[in-house]
Enzyme design. Structure first.
Site, PDB file in Angstrom:
ATOM      1  N   ARG A 126       0.366  -1.072  -0.505  1.00  0.00           N
ATOM      2  CA  ARG A 126       0.646   0.287  -0.077  1.00  0.00           C
ATOM      3  C   ARG A 126       0.412   0.991   0.251  1.00  0.00           C
ATOM      4  O   ARG A 126       0.791   2.130  -0.609  1.00  0.00           O
ATOM      5  CB  ARG A 126      -0.882   0.077   1.624  1.00  0.00           C
ATOM      6  CG  ARG A 126      -1.854   1.200   1.406  1.00  0.00           C
ATOM      7  CD  ARG A 126      -2.871   1.532   1.872  1.00  0.00           C
ATOM      8  NE  ARG A 126      -3.827   2.307   2.435  1.00  0.00           N
ATOM      9  CZ  ARG A 126      -4.924   2.616   3.049  1.00  0.00           C
ATOM     10  NH1 ARG A 126      -5.045   2.126   3.731  1.00  0.00           N
ATOM     11  NH2 ARG A 126      -5.055   4.065   3.070  1.00  0.00           N
ATOM     12  N   ASN A 161     -10.395  -4.864  -0.623  1.00  0.00           N
ATOM     13  CA  ASN A 161     -10.287  -3.088  -1.925  1.00  0.00           C
ATOM     14  C   ASN A 161      -9.507  -3.679  -3.146  1.00  0.00           C
ATOM     15  O   ASN A 161      -8.399  -4.602  -2.930  1.00  0.00           O
ATOM     16  CB  ASN A 161      -9.810  -1.981  -1.286  1.00  0.00           C
ATOM     17  CG  ASN A 161     -10.935  -0.983  -0.954  1.00  0.00           C
ATOM     18  OD1 ASN A 161     -12.217  -1.549  -1.629  1.00  0.00           O
ATOM     19  ND2 ASN A 161     -10.839  -1.012  -0.036  1.00  0.00           N
ATOM     20  N   CYS A 169     -18.876  -1.714  -0.178  1.00  0.00           N
ATOM     21  CA  CYS A 169     -18.338  -0.356   0.250  1.00  0.00           C
ATOM     22  C   CYS A 169     -18.882  -0.213   1.836  1.00  0.00           C
ATOM     23  O   CYS A 169     -20.231   0.766   1.551  1.00  0.00           O
ATOM     24  CB  CYS A 169     -17.907   0.865  -0.609  1.00  0.00           C
ATOM     25  SG  CYS A 169     -16.820   1.670  -0.274  1.00  0.00           S
ATOM     26  N   ASP A 170     -17.776   0.526   2.843  1.00  0.00           N
ATOM     27  CA  ASP A 170     -18.378   1.142   3.604  1.00  0.00           C
ATOM     28  C   ASP A 170     -18.898   2.670   3.437  1.00  0.00           C
ATOM     29  O   ASP A 170     -19.188   3.068   4.384  1.00  0.00           O
ATOM     30  CB  ASP A 170     -17.811   0.356   5.125  1.00  0.00           C
ATOM     31  CG  ASP A 170     -16.948   1.398   5.130  1.00  0.00           C
ATOM     32  OD1 ASP A 170     -16.171   1.679   4.304  1.00  0.00           O
ATOM     33  OD2 ASP A 170     -15.948   0.882   5.817  1.00  0.00           O
ATOM     34  N   HIS A 215     -16.248   4.273  -4.563  1.00  0.00           N
ATOM     35  CA  HIS A 215     -15.751   5.491  -4.554  1.00  0.00           C
ATOM     36  C   HIS A 215     -15.761   6.398  -5.797  1.00  0.00           C
ATOM     37  O   HIS A 215     -14.789   7.001  -5.742  1.00  0.00           O
ATOM     38  CB  HIS A 215     -14.272   4.916  -4.286  1.00  0.00           C
ATOM     39  CG  HIS A 215     -14.412   4.371  -2.978  1.00  0.00           C
ATOM     40  ND1 HIS A 215     -12.552   3.317  -2.786  1.00  0.00           N
ATOM     41  CD2 HIS A 215     -15.049   3.612  -2.448  1.00  0.00           C
ATOM     42  CE1 HIS A 215     -12.847   3.035  -1.590  1.00  0.00           C
ATOM     43  NE2 HIS A 215     -13.731   2.975  -1.491  1.00  0.00           N
ATOM     44  N   TYR A 248     -14.052   9.881  -2.298  1.00  0.00           N
ATOM     45  CA  TYR A 248     -13.443   9.734  -3.124  1.00  0.00           C
ATOM     46  C   TYR A 248     -13.133  10.833  -4.490  1.00  0.00           C
ATOM     47  O   TYR A 248     -12.783  10.611  -5.136  1.00  0.00           O
ATOM     48  CB  TYR A 248     -13.396   8.558  -3.335  1.00  0.00           C
ATOM     49  CG  TYR A 248     -13.012   7.370  -2.201  1.00  0.00           C
ATOM     50  CD1 TYR A 248     -11.789   7.363  -2.390  1.00  0.00           C
ATOM     51  CD2 TYR A 248     -13.368   7.123  -1.056  1.00  0.00           C
ATOM     52  CE1 TYR A 248     -11.087   6.264  -1.038  1.00  0.00           C
ATOM     53  CE2 TYR A 248     -13.630   6.683   0.061  1.00  0.00           C
ATOM     54  CZ  TYR A 248     -12.095   6.267  -0.201  1.00  0.00           C
ATOM     55  OH  TYR A 248     -11.610   5.081   0.650  1.00  0.00           O
ATOM     56  N   ARG A 307      -0.606   8.039   4.006  1.00  0.00           N
ATOM     57  CA  ARG A 307      -2.000   6.808   4.811  1.00  0.00           C
ATOM     58  C   ARG A 307      -1.038   5.889   5.252  1.00  0.00           C
ATOM     59  O   ARG A 307      -1.895   5.395   6.502  1.00  0.00           O
ATOM     60  CB  ARG A 307      -3.893   7.419   3.783  1.00  0.00           C
ATOM     61  CG  ARG A 307      -4.124   6.587   4.790  1.00  0.00           C
ATOM     62  CD  ARG A 307      -4.663   7.137   5.601  1.00  0.00           C
ATOM     63  NE  ARG A 307      -5.544   6.417   6.496  1.00  0.00           N
ATOM     64  CZ  ARG A 307      -5.883   6.353   7.965  1.00  0.00           C
ATOM     65  NH1 ARG A 307      -5.482   7.201   8.424  1.00  0.00           N
ATOM     66  NH2 ARG A 307      -6.460   5.850   8.074  1.00  0.00           N
TER      67      ARG A 307
HETATM   68  P1  NAD Z   1      -4.394  -5.546   6.487  1.00  0.00           P
HETATM   69  O1  NAD Z   1      -3.435  -5.823   6.358  1.00  0.00           O
HETATM   70  O2  NAD Z   1      -4.503  -5.533   8.246  1.00  0.00           O
HETATM   71  O3  NAD Z   1      -5.069  -7.137   6.723  1.00  0.00           O
HETATM   72  C1  NAD Z   1      -5.553  -8.033   5.674  1.00  0.00           C
HETATM   73  C2  NAD Z   1      -5.059  -9.887   5.570  1.00  0.00           C
HETATM   74  O4  NAD Z   1      -5.445  -9.777   3.741  1.00  0.00           O
HETATM   75  C3  NAD Z   1      -4.201  -9.778   6.541  1.00  0.00           C
HETATM   76  O5  NAD Z   1      -4.024 -10.403   7.246  1.00  0.00           O
HETATM   77  C4  NAD Z   1      -2.947 -10.309   4.953  1.00  0.00           C
HETATM   78  O6  NAD Z   1      -1.862 -11.697   5.738  1.00  0.00           O
HETATM   79  C5  NAD Z   1      -4.533 -10.954   4.531  1.00  0.00           C
HETATM   80  N1  NAD Z   1      -4.197 -11.842   3.076  1.00  0.00           N
HETATM   81  C6  NAD Z   1      -3.409 -10.997   1.970  1.00  0.00           C
HETATM   82  N2  NAD Z   1      -3.210 -11.921   1.144  1.00  0.00           N
HETATM   83  C7  NAD Z   1      -3.726 -12.659   1.711  1.00  0.00           C
HETATM   84  C8  NAD Z   1      -5.009 -13.991   1.232  1.00  0.00           C
HETATM   85  N3  NAD Z   1      -4.278 -14.053  -0.778  1.00  0.00           N
HETATM   86  N4  NAD Z   1      -5.700 -15.485   1.366  1.00  0.00           N
HETATM   87  C9  NAD Z   1      -5.759 -14.804   2.581  1.00  0.00           C
HETATM   88  N5  NAD Z   1      -5.758 -13.498   3.869  1.00  0.00           N
HETATM   89  C10 NAD Z   1      -4.688 -12.972   2.969  1.00  0.00           C
HETATM   90  O7  NAD Z   1      -5.305  -4.685   5.992  1.00  0.00           O
HETATM   91  P2  NAD Z   1      -6.519  -4.035   6.236  1.00  0.00           P
HETATM   92  O8  NAD Z   1      -6.071  -2.123   6.106  1.00  0.00           O
HETATM   93  O9  NAD Z   1      -7.276  -4.005   7.645  1.00  0.00           O
HETATM   94  O10 NAD Z   1      -7.746  -3.924   5.458  1.00  0.00           O
HETATM   95  C11 NAD Z   1      -8.595  -5.485   5.517  1.00  0.00           C
HETATM   96  C12 NAD Z   1      -8.985  -4.989   3.338  1.00  0.00           C
HETATM   97  O11 NAD Z   1     -10.331  -4.473   3.841  1.00  0.00           O
HETATM   98  C13 NAD Z   1      -8.318  -4.068   2.273  1.00  0.00           C
HETATM   99  O12 NAD Z   1      -9.040  -4.953   1.152  1.00  0.00           O
HETATM  100  C14 NAD Z   1      -9.038  -2.893   2.814  1.00  0.00           C
HETATM  101  O13 NAD Z   1      -9.119  -2.316   1.582  1.00  0.00           O
HETATM  102  C15 NAD Z   1     -10.259  -3.288   2.420  1.00  0.00           C
HETATM  103  N6  NAD Z   1     -11.033  -2.887   3.244  1.00  0.00           N
HETATM  104  C16 NAD Z   1     -12.630  -2.103   2.515  1.00  0.00           C
HETATM  105  C17 NAD Z   1     -14.193  -1.224   2.965  1.00  0.00           C
HETATM  106  C18 NAD Z   1     -14.155  -0.821   2.115  1.00  0.00           C
HETATM  107  O14 NAD Z   1     -15.282  -0.256   2.159  1.00  0.00           O
HETATM  108  N7  NAD Z   1     -14.738  -2.119   1.229  1.00  0.00           N
HETATM  109  C19 NAD Z   1     -13.850  -0.697   3.891  1.00  0.00           C
HETATM  110  C20 NAD Z   1     -12.647  -1.250   5.223  1.00  0.00           C
HETATM  111  C21 NAD Z   1     -11.370  -1.533   4.511  1.00  0.00           C
HETATM  112  C1  G6P Z   2     -12.677   3.439   3.474  1.00  0.00           C
HETATM  113  C2  G6P Z   2     -13.758   3.165   2.302  1.00  0.00           C
HETATM  114  C3  G6P Z   2     -12.256   1.619   2.507  1.00  0.00           C
HETATM  115  C4  G6P Z   2     -11.067   2.003   2.646  1.00  0.00           C
HETATM  116  C5  G6P Z   2     -10.815   2.900   4.193  1.00  0.00           C
HETATM  117  C6  G6P Z   2      -9.440   2.851   3.970  1.00  0.00           C
HETATM  118  O1  G6P Z   2     -13.715   3.128   4.498  1.00  0.00           O
HETATM  119  O2  G6P Z   2     -14.945   2.777   1.944  1.00  0.00           O
HETATM  120  O3  G6P Z   2     -12.853   1.384   0.764  1.00  0.00           O
HETATM  121  O4  G6P Z   2     -10.458   0.567   1.979  1.00  0.00           O
HETATM  122  O5  G6P Z   2     -11.667   3.192   3.682  1.00  0.00           O
HETATM  123  O6  G6P Z   2      -9.146   3.682   5.277  1.00  0.00           O
HETATM  124  P1  G6P Z   2      -8.106   4.049   5.948  1.00  0.00           P
HETATM  125  O7  G6P Z   2      -8.083   3.813   7.714  1.00  0.00           O
HETATM  126  O8  G6P Z   2      -7.211   2.471   6.186  1.00  0.00           O
HETATM  127  O9  G6P Z   2      -7.188   4.537   4.874  1.00  0.00           O
HETATM  128 MN    MN Z   3     -15.030   1.261   0.062  1.00  0.00          MN
END
Ligand code: NAD
Ligand code: G6P
Ligand code: MN
Length: 441
Positions: free
Chosen positions: A93, A147, A169-170, A199, A264, A284
């Site tokens: 990231r 994501n 998405c949240d 987004h 976004y 970030r």
């Molecule tokens: P993080 O790095 O703390 O956690 C991600 C985990 O996924 C790690 O432990 C990693 O080892 C694991 N991982 C990676 N590849 C993998 C695979 N192929 N199989 C199984 N596990 C695997 O990340 P985070 O900041 O907690 O975010 C997690 C995800 O959630 C990100 O993609 C983030 O963008 C997403 N997210 C999305 C929303 C949304 O609105 N859609 C909101 C919040 C977070």
């Molecule tokens: C929002 C978006 C997610 C994104 C997150 C990033 O919740 O909807 O898609 O992953 O923000 O937050 P962060 O705290 O990791 O920058």
């Molecule tokens: Mn999102």
């Protein structure tokens, strides 16, 4: 009530404890008999797994809990997979953010070249995850919020069109909560109309259940303050950089005051401002590593050390209740109304059928049914068409291993000033992603 078996993929995620706490808080609405964490990084997941094991034995001893890196163990017998993986973790990231910035381009997790780079890393592992789920539990639903959701959703549409994967998405949930504070309501009192891509979208209506329209009142507030509210509740978006983002919505609204913008959009409307206000040495990703990651993992270590979660527990990711709402909608056919990332098929009347859009849907046991949002204005339509084409080209580039299409995708992004800059950024990204990407020729 039926009891469910849930697997959280990306068990080592910083969001996992908040989601587990949220599930515990909702057991009366969504009973759980078995909960499993699955990750491909045992060391990372073990810390959270061990601490949650202690916590669950104290707070919900009836739930069978496992954490594993074995897909067969994880997915066998699962009813739902909540997926939040981050392929490449924060290391990558950081590169997604810093490499474009070095070239004077927006550096962001899901927008611009960084978002496409993250997409190229995520398509393969996401498809693999879906296949594992289907192999061991053919009836399981995946609620995916990994994501970059827009690119993953398009990749699923092409590569796994019949799979039971729901992309969500949240951000709209979080912003609606802010809107509800502005007008002194609860989010559950409100029903919205919305159109866009993930987004990348706009609210066209925010009404209460009696049909009163609040958009003008919210607009007056946002024109002054953005979505920054006085009543700040504990969410994941409290850091200063996120407060700046909520505030910036004021300048997004100014571009088209008819609708309420998704935050976004700032990366597309004000990329120059964004670059100027970024620190290419501390993005970030660094904030999250020093903040959320530190906090979550140190809480976990404290629980392990103390051999109890008493007095040092995790907090509830209350924003994440939408995941339970979605799971309940599938499990109990509740016909919940939620924004989902789905194939357009006429929901936006004057937009391509095969575009993955974000619109309100009614969700029941068979999945989402889209609600018609009518025709949209040319300004938004043109912006969306440009962006959705970036996302489609990215997925095509991945499937074909095409450097040309990858370069076109970045050239087309509104965040990138020229084909020359796009090429320089792309070549640096290729170098940085060697371990993760297919070869692009
Ligand atoms: P993080 O790095 O703390 O956690 C991600 C985990 O996924 C790690 O432990 C990693 O080892 C694991 N991982 C990676 N590849 C993998 C695979 N192929 N199989 C199984 N596990 C695997 O990340 P985070 O900041 O907690 O975010 C997690 C995800 O959630 C990100 O993609 C983030 O963008 C997403 N997210 C999305 C929303 C949304 O609105 N859609 C909101 C919040 C977070
Ligand atoms: C929002 C978006 C997610 C994104 C997150 C990033 O919740 O909807 O898609 O992953 O923000 O937050 P962060 O705290 O990791 O920058
Ligand atoms: Mn999102």
């Amino acid at each position: 009530m039926k009891e469910f078996s849930v697997v959280i993929a990306g068990g080592g995620s910083t969001y996992t404890p908040g989601i587990v706490m949220m599930l515990l808080d909702n057991l009366d609405r969504f009973p759980i008999k078995q909960l499993t964490l699955y990750d491909n990084d045992a060391d990372r997941q073990n810390v959270l797994g061990e601490s949650l094991d202690i916590l669950l034995k104290e707070q919900a001893p009836d739930i069978t809990f496992h954490y594993t890196t074995d897909p067969e163990k994880a997915f066998t017998g699962a009813d739902f997979c909540f997926a939040h993986i981050r392929v490449g973790k924060y290391d990558m990231r950081e590169k997604d953010e810093k490499i474009p910035l070095k070239h004077g381009v927006v550096g962001q997790e899901t927008c611009g070249p960084g978002g496409v780079a993250y997409g190229m890393r995520s398509i393969g592992p996401m498809v693999e995850l879906i296949d594992l789920m289907e192999q061991y539990s053919p009836d399981c639903w995946m609620l995916n919020y990994s994501n970059p959701a827009a690119i993953i959703a398009e990749a699923c549409r092409i590569l796994r069109p019949n799979s039971k994967v729901l992309n969500i998405c949240d951000m709209p949930v979080g912003t609606l909560r802010r809107m509800s504070q502005i007008i002194d309501k609860q989010p559950n009192d409100l029903e919205v109309r919305y159109f866009g891509l993930n987004h990348f979208g706009w609210w066209t209506s925010v009404k209460d259940k009696e049909g009163h329209e609040y958009l003008p009142q919210i607009r007056d507030y946002v024109a002054e303050n953005g979505y920054l509210t006085q009543i700040e509740v504990d969410t994941q978006h409290m850091d200063q950089s996120w407060q700046d983002t909520h505030k910036k919505a004021k300048d997004l609204l100014a571009v088209d005051p008819r609708f309420l913008p998704n935050t976004y959009l700032k990366y597309y409307f004000y990329p120059d401002y964004e670059v100027e206000h970024s620190d290419a040495d501390y993005t970030r990703a660094n904030e999250v590593i020093d903040g959320r990651e530190q906090e979550v993992f140190s809480t976990a270590r404290t629980i392990i050390e103390n051999e109890t979660a008493a007095g040092s527990g995790f907090s509830i990711g209350s924003h994440a209740t939408f995941i339970v709402d979605l799971a309940r909608a599938i499990a109990f056919n509740t016909h919940e109304r939620m924004l989902m990332i789905v194939e357009n098929n006429g929901a936006i009347a004057n937009f391509d059928d095969d575009a993955m859009v974000e619109v309100p849907c009614i969700i029941g046991s068979d999945g989402p049914e889209t609600l018609s949002q009518g025709k949209i204005p040319e300004f938004e339509r043109a912006l969306m068409y440009q962006q959705v084409t970036v996302e489609k080209l990215a997925v095509e580039a991945y499937i074909e291993g095409s450097y040309q299409k990858f370069w076109q995708a970045l050239t087309l992004s509104k965040t990138v000033p020229s084909a020359a800059v796009a090429k320089n950024v792309l070549d640096d990204l290729i170098e940085a992603n060697q371990e993760y990407w297919p070869e692009f020729k």
